[in-house]
Design a protein around this motif. Structure first.
Motif, PDB file in Angstrom:
ATOM      1  N   ARG A   1      -9.061   7.089  -8.347  1.00 55.24           N
ATOM      2  CA  ARG A   1     -10.456   6.723  -8.074  1.00 55.24           C
ATOM      3  C   ARG A   1     -10.846   5.483  -8.901  1.00 55.24           C
ATOM      4  O   ARG A   1     -11.384   4.503  -8.379  1.00 55.24           O
ATOM      5  CB  ARG A   1     -11.311   7.939  -8.469  1.00 55.24           C
ATOM      6  CG  ARG A   1     -12.756   7.910  -8.162  1.00 55.24           C
ATOM      7  CD  ARG A   1     -13.360   9.246  -8.587  1.00 55.24           C
ATOM      8  NE  ARG A   1     -13.206   9.511 -10.003  1.00 55.24           N
ATOM      9  CZ  ARG A   1     -14.045   9.100 -10.939  1.00 55.24           C
ATOM     10  NH1 ARG A   1     -15.112   8.439 -10.611  1.00 55.24           N
ATOM     11  NH2 ARG A   1     -13.822   9.368 -12.211  1.00 55.24           N
ATOM     12  N   LEU A   2     -10.528   5.510 -10.193  1.00 54.23           N
ATOM     13  CA  LEU A   2     -10.882   4.381 -11.059  1.00 54.23           C
ATOM     14  C   LEU A   2      -9.988   3.166 -10.770  1.00 54.23           C
ATOM     15  O   LEU A   2     -10.453   2.029 -10.796  1.00 54.23           O
ATOM     16  CB  LEU A   2     -10.783   4.783 -12.542  1.00 54.23           C
ATOM     17  CG  LEU A   2     -11.746   5.889 -12.991  1.00 54.23           C
ATOM     18  CD1 LEU A   2     -11.553   6.221 -14.462  1.00 54.23           C
ATOM     19  CD2 LEU A   2     -13.203   5.521 -12.739  1.00 54.23           C
ATOM     20  N   GLN A   3      -8.719   3.430 -10.458  1.00 51.60           N
ATOM     21  CA  GLN A   3      -7.808   2.314 -10.119  1.00 51.60           C
ATOM     22  C   GLN A   3      -8.304   1.565  -8.892  1.00 51.60           C
ATOM     23  O   GLN A   3      -8.357   0.340  -8.884  1.00 51.60           O
ATOM     24  CB  GLN A   3      -6.424   2.862  -9.787  1.00 51.60           C
ATOM     25  CG  GLN A   3      -5.491   2.931 -10.949  1.00 51.60           C
ATOM     26  CD  GLN A   3      -4.129   3.455 -10.498  1.00 51.60           C
ATOM     27  OE1 GLN A   3      -3.631   3.132  -9.415  1.00 51.60           O
ATOM     28  NE2 GLN A   3      -3.543   4.283 -11.321  1.00 51.60           N
ATOM     29  N   ARG A   4      -8.641   2.322  -7.859  1.00 53.66           N
ATOM     30  CA  ARG A   4      -9.092   1.678  -6.606  1.00 53.66           C
ATOM     31  C   ARG A   4     -10.405   0.926  -6.832  1.00 53.66           C
ATOM     32  O   ARG A   4     -10.579  -0.181  -6.345  1.00 53.66           O
ATOM     33  CB  ARG A   4      -9.282   2.720  -5.483  1.00 53.66           C
ATOM     34  CG  ARG A   4      -8.034   3.435  -5.015  1.00 53.66           C
ATOM     35  CD  ARG A   4      -6.927   2.511  -4.580  1.00 53.66           C
ATOM     36  NE  ARG A   4      -7.343   1.559  -3.569  1.00 53.66           N
ATOM     37  CZ  ARG A   4      -6.633   0.498  -3.200  1.00 53.66           C
ATOM     38  NH1 ARG A   4      -5.478   0.238  -3.774  1.00 53.66           N
ATOM     39  NH2 ARG A   4      -7.082  -0.327  -2.271  1.00 53.66           N
TER      40      ARG A   4
ATOM     41  N   GLN B   1     -16.406   8.787  -1.887  1.00 52.79           N
ATOM     42  CA  GLN B   1     -16.633   7.601  -1.061  1.00 52.79           C
ATOM     43  C   GLN B   1     -16.843   6.403  -1.981  1.00 52.79           C
ATOM     44  O   GLN B   1     -17.835   6.344  -2.715  1.00 52.79           O
ATOM     45  CB  GLN B   1     -17.862   7.800  -0.176  1.00 52.79           C
ATOM     46  CG  GLN B   1     -17.722   8.958   0.807  1.00 52.79           C
ATOM     47  CD  GLN B   1     -18.896   9.057   1.771  1.00 52.79           C
ATOM     48  OE1 GLN B   1     -19.538   8.057   2.091  1.00 52.79           O
ATOM     49  NE2 GLN B   1     -19.174  10.254   2.243  1.00 52.79           N
ATOM     50  N   LEU B   2     -15.901   5.456  -1.934  1.00 58.07           N
ATOM     51  CA  LEU B   2     -16.013   4.225  -2.728  1.00 58.07           C
ATOM     52  C   LEU B   2     -16.663   3.152  -1.854  1.00 58.07           C
ATOM     53  O   LEU B   2     -16.191   2.861  -0.756  1.00 58.07           O
ATOM     54  CB  LEU B   2     -14.611   3.785  -3.174  1.00 58.07           C
ATOM     55  CG  LEU B   2     -14.451   2.381  -3.757  1.00 58.07           C
ATOM     56  CD1 LEU B   2     -15.242   2.222  -5.057  1.00 58.07           C
ATOM     57  CD2 LEU B   2     -12.971   2.074  -4.028  1.00 58.07           C
ATOM     58  N   LEU B   3     -17.753   2.576  -2.353  1.00 55.70           N
ATOM     59  CA  LEU B   3     -18.508   1.563  -1.599  1.00 55.70           C
ATOM     60  C   LEU B   3     -18.470   0.228  -2.334  1.00 55.70           C
ATOM     61  O   LEU B   3     -18.760   0.183  -3.532  1.00 55.70           O
ATOM     62  CB  LEU B   3     -19.993   1.958  -1.494  1.00 55.70           C
ATOM     63  CG  LEU B   3     -20.454   2.915  -0.410  1.00 55.70           C
ATOM     64  CD1 LEU B   3     -19.785   4.251  -0.530  1.00 55.70           C
ATOM     65  CD2 LEU B   3     -21.963   3.083  -0.474  1.00 55.70           C
TER      66      LEU B   3
ATOM     67  N   ILE C   1     -21.051   1.528 -10.816  1.00 54.85           N
ATOM     68  CA  ILE C   1     -21.685   2.802 -11.189  1.00 54.85           C
ATOM     69  C   ILE C   1     -20.908   3.885 -10.453  1.00 54.85           C
ATOM     70  O   ILE C   1     -20.966   3.984  -9.228  1.00 54.85           O
ATOM     71  CB  ILE C   1     -23.178   2.872 -10.779  1.00 54.85           C
ATOM     72  CG1 ILE C   1     -23.946   1.613 -11.180  1.00 54.85           C
ATOM     73  CG2 ILE C   1     -23.832   4.112 -11.387  1.00 54.85           C
ATOM     74  CD1 ILE C   1     -25.415   1.607 -10.744  1.00 54.85           C
ATOM     75  N   LEU C   2     -20.173   4.674 -11.208  1.00 57.74           N
ATOM     76  CA  LEU C   2     -19.318   5.698 -10.588  1.00 57.74           C
ATOM     77  C   LEU C   2     -19.587   7.051 -11.215  1.00 57.74           C
ATOM     78  O   LEU C   2     -19.797   7.152 -12.428  1.00 57.74           O
ATOM     79  CB  LEU C   2     -17.829   5.389 -10.808  1.00 57.74           C
ATOM     80  CG  LEU C   2     -17.299   3.968 -10.609  1.00 57.74           C
ATOM     81  CD1 LEU C   2     -15.791   3.953 -10.835  1.00 57.74           C
ATOM     82  CD2 LEU C   2     -17.594   3.456  -9.227  1.00 57.74           C
TER      83      LEU C   2
END
Ligand SMILES: C[S@@+](CC[C@H](N)C(=O)[O-])C[C@H]1O[C@@H](n2cnc3c(N)ncnc32)[C@H](O)[C@@H]1O
Length: 216
Positions: free
Chosen positions: A5-8, A147-149, A88-89
């Motif tokens: 998640r953080l890599q992407r 969901q990564l935006l 912001i994650l």
């Protein structure tokens, strides 16, 4: 770094000058982006001392004190001219909206966001605030879907279903997306069996149809 998640999310900072990571906790994202040379500098901010202490320790362990700056701050009050990308994650969509609403984003060229919930509300706000989604990914980590935006300034006009699941995510129909929707459908089928009234049953049927159409 282990977290997919953080890599992407980090990949989308590539080529920018300075990252502002709000709600950094451990500080892994800004550390990773600076270590990889994606950005020259980063701010690692959190509004609580405990999480920020974790970030300070991790920054020191990597010897990155000159390039990753820890900040105790509520939201994005510290934004300045050098910060051109913001992440912001890992917060609820409502909290992300309230942080973005009160921030001066005039120097920010890109937003990188992952809401743990309320993606509809988040995309609805972003549309009104004239941010355009340029990329999305549906990431599965530890059995959860995220969901990564990725957004830059611009106009968009999303349907309700796109606000919920994302225009790029729907179009791509990845394995993760199919798995997520099939899980949702399973839960709805059980809910339909347990529904007490005809109107509740009808509501669930409509939702099932809606999700089946998205999957097609
Ligand atoms: C679940 S953690 C996410 C950590 C990291 N961003 C990630 O995704 O792995 C959320 C963090 O946001 C911080 N936070 C919550 N509200 C905030 C606000 N208004 N301003 C800054 N940080 C906030 C919390 O203290 C916590 O450390």
């Amino acid at each position: 770094m282990k977290s997919l998640r953080l890599q992407r999310a980090g990949l989308y900072t590539k080529g920018f000058n300075c990252l502002g990571d709000c709600g950094t906790d451990h500080g892994k994202l800004p550390i990773y982006c600076v270590e990889q040379g994606f950005v020259k500098k980063a701010y690692a901010s959190d509004n609580k001392e405990g999480p920020l202490d974790n970030a300070v320790k991790n920054i020191q362990d990597k010897g990155l004190q000159n390039k990753v700056i820890p900040l105790l701050a509520d939201g994005l009050v510290y934004l300045n001219e050098e910060i051109d990308v913001v992440s912001i994650l890992g917060m609820g969509g409502r909290m992300i909206v309230s942080i973005l609403k009160t921030a001066d984003l005039s120097h920010v060229k890109r937003l990188i966001l992952i809401a743990n919930s309320e993606n509809f509300l988040l995309r609805d706000f972003l549309e009104q605030a004239e941010w355009l989604i340029i990329a999305e990914e549906l990431i599965k980590e530890n059995g959860k879907f995220y969901q990564l935006l990725i957004l830059e300034k611009g106009l968009m006009n999303l349907s309700n279903i796109e606000k919920e699941f994302g225009p790029f995510i729907i179009k791509e129909k990845s394995e993760n997306f199919e798995e997520m929707l099939k899980l949702l459908l399973k839960k709805l089928i059980v809910a339909k069996l347990e529904a007490k009234s005809d109107s509740a049953k009808k509501k669930i049927e409509t939702r099932i149809k809606e999700l089946e159409e998205v999957l097609m």
